[in-house]
Design a protein around this motif. Structure first.
Motif, PDB file in Angstrom:
ATOM      1  N   THR A  16       0.703  -1.027   0.022  1.00 57.44           N
ATOM      2  CA  THR A  16      -0.006   0.058  -0.179  1.00 57.44           C
ATOM      3  C   THR A  16       0.817   1.031  -0.057  1.00 57.44           C
ATOM      4  OG1 THR A  16      -1.669  -1.079   1.145  1.00 57.44           O
ATOM      5  CG2 THR A  16      -1.802   1.253   1.239  1.00 57.44           C
ATOM      6  N   THR A  17       1.817   1.322   0.730  1.00 58.60           N
ATOM      7  CA  THR A  17       2.623   2.425   0.820  1.00 58.60           C
ATOM      8  C   THR A  17       3.537   2.526  -0.345  1.00 58.60           C
ATOM      9  OG1 THR A  17       3.370   2.011   3.193  1.00 58.60           O
ATOM     10  CG2 THR A  17       4.780   3.255   2.073  1.00 58.60           C
ATOM     11  N   ASP A  37      -9.235   1.137  -3.658  1.00 55.17           N
ATOM     12  CA  ASP A  37      -8.882   0.489  -2.472  1.00 55.17           C
ATOM     13  C   ASP A  37      -9.790  -0.751  -2.092  1.00 55.17           C
ATOM     14  OD1 ASP A  37      -8.141  -0.184  -0.096  1.00 55.17           O
ATOM     15  OD2 ASP A  37      -8.127   1.605   1.110  1.00 55.17           O
ATOM     16  N   GLN A  41      -8.661  -3.716   4.715  1.00 53.66           N
ATOM     17  CA  GLN A  41      -7.953  -3.159   5.966  1.00 53.66           C
ATOM     18  C   GLN A  41      -8.004  -1.454   5.515  1.00 53.66           C
ATOM     19  OE1 GLN A  41      -4.245  -4.847   7.498  1.00 53.66           O
ATOM     20  NE2 GLN A  41      -4.473  -6.223   5.598  1.00 53.66           N
ATOM     21  N   ASN A  43      -6.026   0.562   4.424  1.00 54.88           N
ATOM     22  CA  ASN A  43      -4.948   1.323   4.747  1.00 54.88           C
ATOM     23  C   ASN A  43      -4.568   2.581   3.598  1.00 54.88           C
ATOM     24  OD1 ASN A  43      -4.234   0.016   7.080  1.00 54.88           O
ATOM     25  ND2 ASN A  43      -3.122  -1.553   5.939  1.00 54.88           N
ATOM     26  N   TYR A  47      -4.492   6.535   4.142  1.00 52.69           N
ATOM     27  CA  TYR A  47      -3.443   7.289   4.005  1.00 52.69           C
ATOM     28  C   TYR A  47      -3.751   8.422   3.202  1.00 52.69           C
ATOM     29  CZ  TYR A  47       1.738   6.733   3.444  1.00 52.69           C
ATOM     30  OH  TYR A  47       3.102   6.937   3.842  1.00 52.69           O
ATOM     31  N   MET A 288       2.656   8.725   7.134  1.00 52.13           N
ATOM     32  CA  MET A 288       1.145   8.422   7.351  1.00 52.13           C
ATOM     33  C   MET A 288       0.585   9.441   7.974  1.00 52.13           C
ATOM     34  SD  MET A 288       1.443   4.310   8.031  1.00 52.13           S
ATOM     35  CE  MET A 288       1.593   3.126   6.574  1.00 52.13           C
TER      36      MET A 288
END
Length: 334
Positions: A16-17, A37, A41, A43, A47, A288
């Motif tokens: 994801t990052t 997405d 989760q 994430n 973000y 984040m």
């Protein structure tokens, strides 16, 4: 519009990052990018958006991925057509279809309707293609050049449906035992899904709505979260061992399995490593918290000293994959 899924059935590799940072760089270089997405989760959504905007996307009139397919899930209608959200702190045209924890409820529907879809049932095919059609609609609304889809680390019915929407896919991996193991069933499963989608297409004609092709092509892999050392490989001794085993495992389990069906991009030199992203350690939490890519963070976000320089220079770590994706976006790409 090209669609690329970021997918592996091994979690915890920073996919994801990685996707978030690549998307920001592409947008800053003049491309219109839509992120989706589909990881339960959420994430990527956390973000990309402020908390109040995430709550709005989950409301009844919201634009989360679940709210868009909710009528199909309820059996009361077809997909909604809602515009995606603009990502905060982007320096270009960057959007997201927000994730939603309720999307996991739709997985049962996808599991229950798969056999009927392969038999040509219109209602079942409508369910299986719901997310695909949402992505097409959202991409059209923002005139996207590229769609990047974030998937959870599993081989379930939801990912079977979502991955079918992609033109290409990339596997983020870490040089460890679990990433090696994660490739074992991946190619075989993808080949089986391709056969299933072929059945859907052969059984479903003149339905009046688009159906996913179900034959995403493999672009390659990105090594992530390796610890840098001052040796020829740049990795610690233990991670170097697994790093050497990554390509043989990927070739055996993914490339050799999917090549017969034409689902592998031939880069000419047989090099499927698209880049290496080193472990950026404490810079990630700052990023984040600020809801910014690392390379946009500065002193106002809590960084100081050498961290500021390291953060600014981190954009270079992603440039190999950014340039590769720019080539993929080119209309003349294979």
């Amino acid at each position: 519009m090209k669609t690329i899924a970021i997918f592996n059935n091994k979690g915890g590799v920073g996919k994801t990052t990685y996707m978030y940072h690549v998307a920001h760089l592409l947008a800053a270089r003049g491309k219109t990018v839509l992120m989706v997405d589909c990881d339960s989760q959420c994430n990527l959504t956390a973000y990309s958006l402020r908390d109040q905007d995430i709550k709005k996307s989950w409301a009844k009139d919201g634009n989360s991925i679940f709210r868009n397919i909710e009528p199909v899930f309820q059996g009361l209608g077809d997909i909604r057509d809602r515009k995606p959200s603009r990502v905060v702190n982007s320096r270009g045209e960057l959007y997201i279809i927000p994730g939603d924890l309720q999307l996991t409820d739709f997985e049962d529907t996808l599991g229950d309707t798969w056999n009927a879809a392969r038999g040509g049932s219109e209602a079942a095919v409508r369910a299986q293609s719901a997310i695909h059609r949402c992505i097409l609609n959202a991409g059209a609304k923002v005139n996207a050049d590229l769609v990047l889809i974030d998937l959870g680390p599993n081989l379930g019915a939801l990912n079977r449906s979502v991955l079918a929407s992609a033109d290409y896919f990339i596997t983020p991996v870490a040089p460890d035992l679990f990433s090696l193991q994660g490739t074992e069933n991946l190619g075989r499963k993808l080949a089986a899904w391709r056969q299933g989608w072929d059945q859907v297409h052969s059984s479903s004609t003149s339905l009046g709505f688009p159906i996913p092709a179900g034959k995403a092509k493999y672009l390659g892999y990105v090594i992530q979260q390796h610890n840098v050392r001052s040796n020829p490989t740049g990795m610690t001794k233990g991670w170097e061992i697994y790093g050497k085993e990554l390509f043989p495992a990927i070739k055996k389990n993914i490339i050799d399995t999917l090549s017969p069906s034409g689902q592998v991009i031939d880069w000419g030199e047989g090099d499927f490593e698209l880049g290496k992203i080193q472990n950026l350690h404490s810079l990630i939490p700052y990023s984040m918290d600020a809801k910014k890519p690392i390379f946009y963070c500065n002193g106002s976000d809590g960084l100081n000293g050498s961290h500021i320089t390291k953060a600014r220079d981190s954009s270079q770590l992603f440039m190999d994959i950014v340039q590769t994706l720019e080539a993929v976006i080119d209309p003349e790409f294979l």
